[in-house]
Design a protein around this motif. Sequence first.
Motif, mmCIF file in Angstrom:
data_model
loop_
_atom_site.group_PDB
_atom_site.id
_atom_site.type_symbol
_atom_site.label_atom_id
_atom_site.label_comp_id
_atom_site.label_asym_id
_atom_site.label_seq_id
_atom_site.Cartn_x
_atom_site.Cartn_y
_atom_site.Cartn_z
ATOM 1 N N MET A 24 0.814 -1.208 0.000
ATOM 2 C CA MET A 24 0.000 0.000 0.000
ATOM 3 C C MET A 24 0.851 1.261 0.000
ATOM 4 O O MET A 24 0.423 2.306 -0.513
ATOM 5 C CB MET A 24 -0.935 -0.007 1.215
ATOM 6 N N SER A 25 2.062 1.184 0.553
ATOM 7 C CA SER A 25 2.941 2.349 0.605
ATOM 8 C C SER A 25 3.665 2.563 -0.720
ATOM 9 O O SER A 25 3.850 3.694 -1.163
ATOM 10 C CB SER A 25 3.984 2.179 1.724
ATOM 11 N N ILE B 278 9.392 -5.738 -7.461
ATOM 12 C CA ILE B 278 10.186 -6.631 -6.637
ATOM 13 C C ILE B 278 10.264 -8.000 -7.299
ATOM 14 O O ILE B 278 9.353 -8.414 -8.021
ATOM 15 C CB ILE B 278 9.599 -6.767 -5.216
ATOM 16 N N PHE B 279 11.379 -8.700 -7.038
ATOM 17 C CA PHE B 279 11.558 -10.054 -7.558
ATOM 18 C C PHE B 279 10.999 -11.048 -6.555
ATOM 19 O O PHE B 279 11.314 -10.977 -5.360
ATOM 20 C CB PHE B 279 13.032 -10.355 -7.808
ATOM 21 N N LYS C 230 4.955 -5.654 -9.718
ATOM 22 C CA LYS C 230 4.664 -4.520 -8.847
ATOM 23 C C LYS C 230 4.188 -5.012 -7.480
ATOM 24 O O LYS C 230 3.538 -6.043 -7.374
ATOM 25 C CB LYS C 230 3.605 -3.632 -9.495
ATOM 26 N N ALA C 231 4.523 -4.240 -6.461
ATOM 27 C CA ALA C 231 4.219 -4.643 -5.089
ATOM 28 C C ALA C 231 2.723 -4.855 -4.884
ATOM 29 O O ALA C 231 2.315 -5.751 -4.144
ATOM 30 C CB ALA C 231 4.742 -3.594 -4.112
ATOM 31 N N LYS C 232 1.889 -4.037 -5.525
ATOM 32 C CA LYS C 232 0.453 -4.173 -5.329
ATOM 33 C C LYS C 232 -0.063 -5.517 -5.842
ATOM 34 O O LYS C 232 -0.941 -6.132 -5.217
ATOM 35 C CB LYS C 232 -0.289 -3.020 -6.004
ATOM 36 N N ILE D 296 -1.742 -8.733 -3.688
ATOM 37 C CA ILE D 296 -3.028 -9.291 -4.115
ATOM 38 C C ILE D 296 -2.894 -10.789 -4.376
ATOM 39 O O ILE D 296 -3.752 -11.591 -3.972
ATOM 40 C CB ILE D 296 -3.543 -8.556 -5.361
ATOM 41 N N ILE D 297 -1.812 -11.190 -5.046
ATOM 42 C CA ILE D 297 -1.604 -12.605 -5.352
ATOM 43 C C ILE D 297 -1.432 -13.412 -4.070
ATOM 44 O O ILE D 297 -2.033 -14.486 -3.902
ATOM 45 C CB ILE D 297 -0.381 -12.778 -6.274
ATOM 46 N N TYR D 298 -0.626 -12.909 -3.137
ATOM 47 C CA TYR D 298 -0.386 -13.636 -1.897
ATOM 48 C C TYR D 298 -1.655 -13.787 -1.076
ATOM 49 O O TYR D 298 -1.933 -14.855 -0.531
ATOM 50 C CB TYR D 298 0.699 -12.915 -1.083
#
Length: 307
Positions: free
Chosen positions: A160-161, A167-168, A177-179, A183-185
């Motif tokens: 969210m930040s 990220i790998f 992308k972090a977002k 969501i996937i996790y």
Amino acid sequence: MRSIPTITKNLLIINVLAFLAYLVLSYRGIDLNNIFGLHFFLASKFHIYQLFTYMFMHANFEHVFFNMFALWMFGCVMERVWGPKKFLFYYIFCGIGAGIVQEIAQYVSLYSMLSSQPGVGFTSLFTTVWSSASLADSLNAWTTVGASGAIYAILLAFGMSFPEERIFIFPLPVPIKAKWFVIIYVGIELAMALGSPGDNVAHFAHLGGAFFGFLLIKYWQRHPDTGGIYGRSNGQQFFDRLRNNWERHKRGGNDGDISHKSDWDYNADKKAEEEEIDRILDKIRKNGYASLSKEEKQRLFDSSNKK
């Protein structure tokens, strides 16, 4: 270890020491996970303090390793963004919230197991368990340990930040992308919670940590006067601290190893460095911390460490 922020470093040390104590004492017949792990609240060995202590206990080496790796990877960033007090509050709050959600999930699971018996209702389940000492003892097997709930909350906070930060993630060959990572996790955890209820993994605790983290972040966003950064641009509080450090450095700080330079070279280098950092800070002010390149972030970190 010197570069790891204080709270993240201490959490890593506490978790590792607790796991080592668990291993050593297990050889003497003392099960720390049975004492400090979170038992089901209707079980005979449940204690309220376990809602706090369970998040520092782990089942095996893989469990503690991957949790601590994620804490180091994302906790360092979020502690630098929030500061130590806010980061510690978020970690503990979400860890306790994860335990509460796990307790609720276990209550629903127990009800589904016993609901076919006559006289067992959703609320009367309390008296059913309390009237049977053997049932209360058997429920002690439902024990939850691990920092995973708090770790999932930190992953959510990072996503969210810095939603656009790439990220790998193994085994994906390209960064995401972090977002999308978050969501996937969360989606995987939800699917496993609903589809694999007997795999001995506290999926609802993971989801609970992320859920409580989401609620707290939204609260900070709506109440910026409480000190939360989410009422402002991403990384704003972190940016403020870096800017203040840089302003102090410009007013006069440690010259490091440049004393051998001539006054002309030193002043020219210092002016060029100040212009570059000011440009980076202005970029954060306009577009947010996530807009920086890897080289710009490293330059900013290096400058913030100057005294």
